[in-house]
Design a protein around this motif. Sequence first.
Motif, PDB file in Angstrom:
ATOM      1  N   ALA A  88      -1.680  -3.783  -8.605  1.00 48.81           N
ATOM      2  CA  ALA A  88      -1.390  -4.565  -8.113  1.00 48.81           C
ATOM      3  C   ALA A  88       0.466  -5.026  -8.320  1.00 48.81           C
ATOM      4  N   ILE A  89       0.645  -5.751  -9.482  1.00 42.09           N
ATOM      5  CA  ILE A  89       1.360  -5.969  -9.562  1.00 42.09           C
ATOM      6  C   ILE A  89       2.239  -5.300  -9.158  1.00 42.09           C
ATOM      7  N   ALA A  90       2.498  -3.798 -10.764  1.00 41.77           N
ATOM      8  CA  ALA A  90       3.508  -3.146 -10.918  1.00 41.77           C
ATOM      9  C   ALA A  90       3.708  -2.325  -8.921  1.00 41.77           C
ATOM     10  N   ILE A  91       2.676  -2.374  -8.539  1.00 42.49           N
ATOM     11  CA  ILE A  91       2.999  -1.376  -7.180  1.00 42.49           C
ATOM     12  C   ILE A  91       3.858  -2.241  -6.141  1.00 42.49           C
ATOM     13  N   THR A  92       3.855  -3.582  -6.820  1.00 40.15           N
ATOM     14  CA  THR A  92       4.386  -4.462  -5.530  1.00 40.15           C
ATOM     15  C   THR A  92       6.122  -4.892  -6.029  1.00 40.15           C
ATOM     16  N   LEU A  93       6.415  -4.155  -7.630  1.00 36.78           N
ATOM     17  CA  LEU A  93       7.324  -4.096  -7.920  1.00 36.78           C
ATOM     18  C   LEU A  93       8.373  -3.556  -7.242  1.00 36.78           C
ATOM     19  N   GLN A 102      15.853   6.412  -3.102  1.00 40.09           N
ATOM     20  CA  GLN A 102      15.147   5.458  -3.524  1.00 40.09           C
ATOM     21  C   GLN A 102      14.242   5.382  -3.039  1.00 40.09           C
ATOM     22  N   VAL A 103      14.699   5.678  -1.858  1.00 40.56           N
ATOM     23  CA  VAL A 103      13.638   5.355  -0.828  1.00 40.56           C
ATOM     24  C   VAL A 103      11.800   6.758  -1.265  1.00 40.56           C
ATOM     25  N   ALA A 104      12.762   8.025  -1.200  1.00 44.92           N
ATOM     26  CA  ALA A 104      12.065   8.771  -1.875  1.00 44.92           C
ATOM     27  C   ALA A 104      10.990   8.721  -3.296  1.00 44.92           C
ATOM     28  N   SER A 105      11.839   7.969  -3.966  1.00 47.35           N
ATOM     29  CA  SER A 105      11.070   7.421  -5.135  1.00 47.35           C
ATOM     30  C   SER A 105      10.267   6.688  -5.183  1.00 47.35           C
ATOM     31  N   TYR A 106      10.568   5.886  -4.328  1.00 45.30           N
ATOM     32  CA  TYR A 106       9.611   4.305  -4.264  1.00 45.30           C
ATOM     33  C   TYR A 106       8.297   5.144  -3.455  1.00 45.30           C
ATOM     34  N   PHE A 107       8.151   5.943  -2.670  1.00 44.07           N
ATOM     35  CA  PHE A 107       6.677   6.630  -2.280  1.00 44.07           C
ATOM     36  C   PHE A 107       6.486   7.553  -3.089  1.00 44.07           C
ATOM     37  N   VAL A 146       1.898   7.840  -7.053  1.00 45.98           N
ATOM     38  CA  VAL A 146       1.851   8.810  -8.703  1.00 45.98           C
ATOM     39  C   VAL A 146       0.950   6.873  -9.081  1.00 45.98           C
ATOM     40  N   ILE A 147       1.187   5.544  -9.557  1.00 49.45           N
ATOM     41  CA  ILE A 147       0.758   4.502  -9.155  1.00 49.45           C
ATOM     42  C   ILE A 147      -0.917   4.078  -8.543  1.00 49.45           C
ATOM     43  N   GLY A 148      -0.982   4.901  -7.484  1.00 46.42           N
ATOM     44  CA  GLY A 148      -2.415   4.583  -6.199  1.00 46.42           C
ATOM     45  C   GLY A 148      -3.340   5.957  -7.167  1.00 46.42           C
ATOM     46  N   TRP A 197      -4.338   4.113 -10.452  1.00 43.46           N
ATOM     47  CA  TRP A 197      -5.347   3.265  -9.401  1.00 43.46           C
ATOM     48  C   TRP A 197      -6.572   4.394  -9.082  1.00 43.46           C
ATOM     49  N   LEU A 198      -6.780   4.741  -8.312  1.00 41.17           N
ATOM     50  CA  LEU A 198      -7.959   5.163  -7.814  1.00 41.17           C
ATOM     51  C   LEU A 198      -8.716   5.966  -9.009  1.00 41.17           C
ATOM     52  N   GLY A 199      -8.421   6.954  -9.501  1.00 38.93           N
ATOM     53  CA  GLY A 199      -8.702   7.331 -10.847  1.00 38.93           C
ATOM     54  C   GLY A 199      -9.542   6.140 -12.322  1.00 38.93           C
ATOM     55  N   HIS A 200      -8.277   5.373 -11.992  1.00 36.34           N
ATOM     56  CA  HIS A 200      -9.325   3.783 -13.361  1.00 36.34           C
ATOM     57  C   HIS A 200     -10.380   3.395 -12.098  1.00 36.34           C
ATOM     58  N   HIS A 201      -9.514   2.989 -11.381  1.00 36.81           N
ATOM     59  CA  HIS A 201     -11.456   2.075 -10.367  1.00 36.81           C
ATOM     60  C   HIS A 201     -12.826   3.064 -10.335  1.00 36.81           C
ATOM     61  N   ARG A 202     -12.806   4.344 -10.321  1.00 34.76           N
ATOM     62  CA  ARG A 202     -13.494   5.739 -10.217  1.00 34.76           C
ATOM     63  C   ARG A 202     -14.303   5.856 -11.550  1.00 34.76           C
ATOM     64  N   PHE A 203     -13.798   5.436 -12.461  1.00 32.93           N
ATOM     65  CA  PHE A 203     -13.685   5.680 -14.008  1.00 32.93           C
ATOM     66  C   PHE A 203     -14.685   3.699 -14.021  1.00 32.93           C
TER      67      PHE A 203
END
Length: 214
Positions: free
Chosen positions: A28-33, A62-67, A72-74, A77-83
């Motif tokens: 959550a912190i990483a994706i917010t930062l 910069q906007v493109a790199s944000y998305f 990537v982080i999302g 997270w989805l993989g980590h959540h499923r694991f």
Amino acid sequence: MSAPEHEIEEEGSAGYERVVAFSDGVFAIAITLLVLGLDVPDLPESRAPDELAGALRDLGPQVASYFIGFAVIGAFWLGHHRFFEQLRRFDSTLLLLNLAFLAFISLMPFTTGVFGRYGEVEAAVILYAANVVAASGFDTAMLWIALRRELLPPAALAHPGLMLLSNVLPALVFLCSIPVAFVDPGIAPYVWIALFVVSPLLVRTISRRVEADG
């Protein structure tokens, strides 16, 4: 070979829940930062009507790199959540691997910001790709340990090779983009698109073939 019993935390235990909560917090912190890496144009009010649109266009990389970073982080997270949803227990080795994995997740806002600002420089592209490769490597190592020590339910152990392949694909995609960056840093991000387009199709095709053979 199973881990010693005193090293194991069962699902639902306080230790298990703390690991999951801590991991989700890091994500959550990483994706917010990531959004903090976007610079709001600083223009005098008198020039804003004429120059704001151009300043916002300049923020395009910069906007493109944000998305890209968010996706990537999302995905991680989805993989980590499923694991962890499947994981029935974990041991100290898995705990340490999870910490190493989260270390590279928390580094991503920095490497994403460098890539967003210097996306045409090969060092910036390679830095970001290496960050993703490292995170994916520890993510795959967690899965390998869980499979080897039977920390997952029997149903999840039916096709371990397929599970490992789907986990290691992000690392392979970003690893392949590194030599591309030496040739043309601007092309490398297009290689990453394969992670979100080709990889799921490949895993789905192999999964169907495995199920048909079974």
